[in-house]
Write a protein that holds these residues in place. Sequence first.
Motif, PDB file in Angstrom:
ATOM      1  N   VAL A  94       1.734   8.228  -7.855  1.00  0.00           N
ATOM      2  CA  VAL A  94       2.818   8.756  -8.678  1.00  0.00           C
ATOM      3  C   VAL A  94       4.122   8.235  -8.056  1.00  0.00           C
ATOM      4  N   PRO A  95       4.975   7.592  -8.849  1.00  0.00           N
ATOM      5  CA  PRO A  95       6.198   6.996  -8.278  1.00  0.00           C
ATOM      6  C   PRO A  95       7.253   8.041  -7.947  1.00  0.00           C
ATOM      7  N   LEU A  96       8.170   7.644  -7.070  1.00  0.00           N
ATOM      8  CA  LEU A  96       9.279   8.493  -6.665  1.00  0.00           C
ATOM      9  C   LEU A  96      10.566   7.821  -7.132  1.00  0.00           C
ATOM     10  N   HIS A  97      11.489   8.602  -7.671  1.00  0.00           N
ATOM     11  CA  HIS A  97      12.761   8.026  -8.103  1.00  0.00           C
ATOM     12  C   HIS A  97      13.454   7.356  -6.916  1.00  0.00           C
ATOM     13  N   ARG A  98      14.100   6.231  -7.163  1.00  0.00           N
ATOM     14  CA  ARG A  98      14.682   5.434  -6.072  1.00  0.00           C
ATOM     15  C   ARG A  98      15.655   6.247  -5.213  1.00  0.00           C
ATOM     16  N   ALA A  99      16.399   7.185  -5.800  1.00  0.00           N
ATOM     17  CA  ALA A  99      17.340   7.998  -5.016  1.00  0.00           C
ATOM     18  C   ALA A  99      16.586   8.892  -4.038  1.00  0.00           C
ATOM     19  N   ARG A 100      15.492   9.495  -4.487  1.00  0.00           N
ATOM     20  CA  ARG A 100      14.695  10.347  -3.601  1.00  0.00           C
ATOM     21  C   ARG A 100      13.984   9.516  -2.545  1.00  0.00           C
ATOM     22  N   LYS A 101      13.510   8.342  -2.939  1.00  0.00           N
ATOM     23  CA  LYS A 101      12.827   7.471  -1.974  1.00  0.00           C
ATOM     24  C   LYS A 101      13.804   6.994  -0.907  1.00  0.00           C
ATOM     25  N   ARG A 102      15.022   6.673  -1.317  1.00  0.00           N
ATOM     26  CA  ARG A 102      16.040   6.217  -0.370  1.00  0.00           C
ATOM     27  C   ARG A 102      16.357   7.343   0.628  1.00  0.00           C
ATOM     28  N   LYS A 103      16.441   8.565   0.135  1.00  0.00           N
ATOM     29  CA  LYS A 103      16.747   9.710   0.998  1.00  0.00           C
ATOM     30  C   LYS A 103      15.598  10.013   1.959  1.00  0.00           C
ATOM     31  N   ARG A 104      14.364   9.962   1.449  1.00  0.00           N
ATOM     32  CA  ARG A 104      13.194  10.300   2.263  1.00  0.00           C
ATOM     33  C   ARG A 104      12.740   9.124   3.127  1.00  0.00           C
ATOM     34  N   GLY A 105      12.927   7.914   2.615  1.00  0.00           N
ATOM     35  CA  GLY A 105      12.518   6.725   3.362  1.00  0.00           C
ATOM     36  C   GLY A 105      11.148   6.201   2.986  1.00  0.00           C
ATOM     37  N   PHE A 106      10.393   6.955   2.196  1.00  0.00           N
ATOM     38  CA  PHE A 106       9.054   6.542   1.777  1.00  0.00           C
ATOM     39  C   PHE A 106       8.615   7.409   0.605  1.00  0.00           C
ATOM     40  N   ASN A 107       7.562   6.955  -0.066  1.00  0.00           N
ATOM     41  CA  ASN A 107       6.940   7.740  -1.132  1.00  0.00           C
ATOM     42  C   ASN A 107       5.619   8.274  -0.586  1.00  0.00           C
ATOM     43  N   GLN A 108       5.527   9.574  -0.392  1.00  0.00           N
ATOM     44  CA  GLN A 108       4.319  10.161   0.192  1.00  0.00           C
ATOM     45  C   GLN A 108       3.082   9.893  -0.664  1.00  0.00           C
ATOM     46  N   ALA A 109       3.244   9.840  -1.990  1.00  0.00           N
ATOM     47  CA  ALA A 109       2.102   9.565  -2.874  1.00  0.00           C
ATOM     48  C   ALA A 109       1.579   8.144  -2.652  1.00  0.00           C
ATOM     49  N   ALA A 110       2.491   7.198  -2.386  1.00  0.00           N
ATOM     50  CA  ALA A 110       2.073   5.818  -2.135  1.00  0.00           C
ATOM     51  C   ALA A 110       1.287   5.726  -0.833  1.00  0.00           C
ATOM     52  N   LEU A 111       1.711   6.465   0.193  1.00  0.00           N
ATOM     53  CA  LEU A 111       0.983   6.469   1.463  1.00  0.00           C
ATOM     54  C   LEU A 111      -0.418   7.051   1.279  1.00  0.00           C
ATOM     55  N   LEU A 112      -0.504   8.153   0.537  1.00  0.00           N
ATOM     56  CA  LEU A 112      -1.808   8.774   0.274  1.00  0.00           C
ATOM     57  C   LEU A 112      -2.696   7.843  -0.544  1.00  0.00           C
ATOM     58  N   ALA A 113      -2.108   7.183  -1.541  1.00  0.00           N
ATOM     59  CA  ALA A 113      -2.871   6.264  -2.391  1.00  0.00           C
ATOM     60  C   ALA A 113      -3.442   5.117  -1.569  1.00  0.00           C
ATOM     61  N   ARG A 114      -2.647   4.560  -0.668  1.00  0.00           N
ATOM     62  CA  ARG A 114      -3.131   3.460   0.175  1.00  0.00           C
ATOM     63  C   ARG A 114      -4.256   3.938   1.094  1.00  0.00           C
ATOM     64  N   GLY A 115      -4.101   5.141   1.633  1.00  0.00           N
ATOM     65  CA  GLY A 115      -5.135   5.684   2.513  1.00  0.00           C
ATOM     66  C   GLY A 115      -6.452   5.889   1.795  1.00  0.00           C
ATOM     67  N   VAL A 116      -6.385   6.450   0.585  1.00  0.00           N
ATOM     68  CA  VAL A 116      -7.603   6.678  -0.216  1.00  0.00           C
ATOM     69  C   VAL A 116      -8.199   5.349  -0.676  1.00  0.00           C
ATOM     70  N   ALA A 117      -7.354   4.444  -1.154  1.00  0.00           N
ATOM     71  CA  ALA A 117      -7.826   3.146  -1.654  1.00  0.00           C
ATOM     72  C   ALA A 117      -8.542   2.358  -0.563  1.00  0.00           C
ATOM     73  N   GLY A 118      -8.034   2.450   0.666  1.00  0.00           N
ATOM     74  CA  GLY A 118      -8.671   1.750   1.783  1.00  0.00           C
ATOM     75  C   GLY A 118     -10.076   2.243   2.035  1.00  0.00           C
TER      76      GLY A 118
END
Length: 200
Positions: A94-118
């Motif tokens: 699930v994507p994160l809006h660029r403003a929220r991603k810039r503030k947080r520094g990463f998209n937690q859903a993308a990290l989880l997706a990569r972990g599961v996909a691996g």
Amino acid sequence: MCRVCFEALPRIGRPSCGRCGIPAAFEMRVCEACKTVDFGFESARAPLRYEGVGKEIVHALKYRGYTRVVEKLAAPLMAEALGVPGPFDAVVPVPLHRARKRKRGFNQAALLARGVAGRMNTPVSDTLQVVRSTRDQVELSAAERRANVAGAFAAKAPLRGRLLLVDDVLTTGATLSACADTLIEAGAAEVHSLTLCRTC
């Protein structure tokens, strides 16, 4: 994570609803809670309830940047909980809006997706994007959440096959459903969802 916290993980387990994944008294295809809800995804699974240690894990990842929790704990639990026969053609965060991603520094859903996909030996697709900013969903009702995310997502390219949509928490399913609808409109044959936690 210490042994006490690991043993205190609020696991969901079985039996559960085959559609929304909520704990149930016995295995069922569709439960009373979701039979009148028009989800865009075929099924939803999560290994943990969003409470206690489960909630602490999400907050550690999302707000304190403790990304090691993905490989050490979250991805293994999520892959184990999936329970939907494979294979999948791609895992989509699930994507994160660029403003929220810039503030947080990463998209937690993308990290989880990569972990599961691996763990599934499946490619990750970043085809979903946020096309308009949305309000924070925390204080919104189910109807307000659906309205808030309606039309908020778009696919950057045509899709095909069976997709696994990944996020951190499922509350009402509004965000996951809006994303799944977008993926189906872009050509996906079927979308299943997987989160680390869900409210029950």
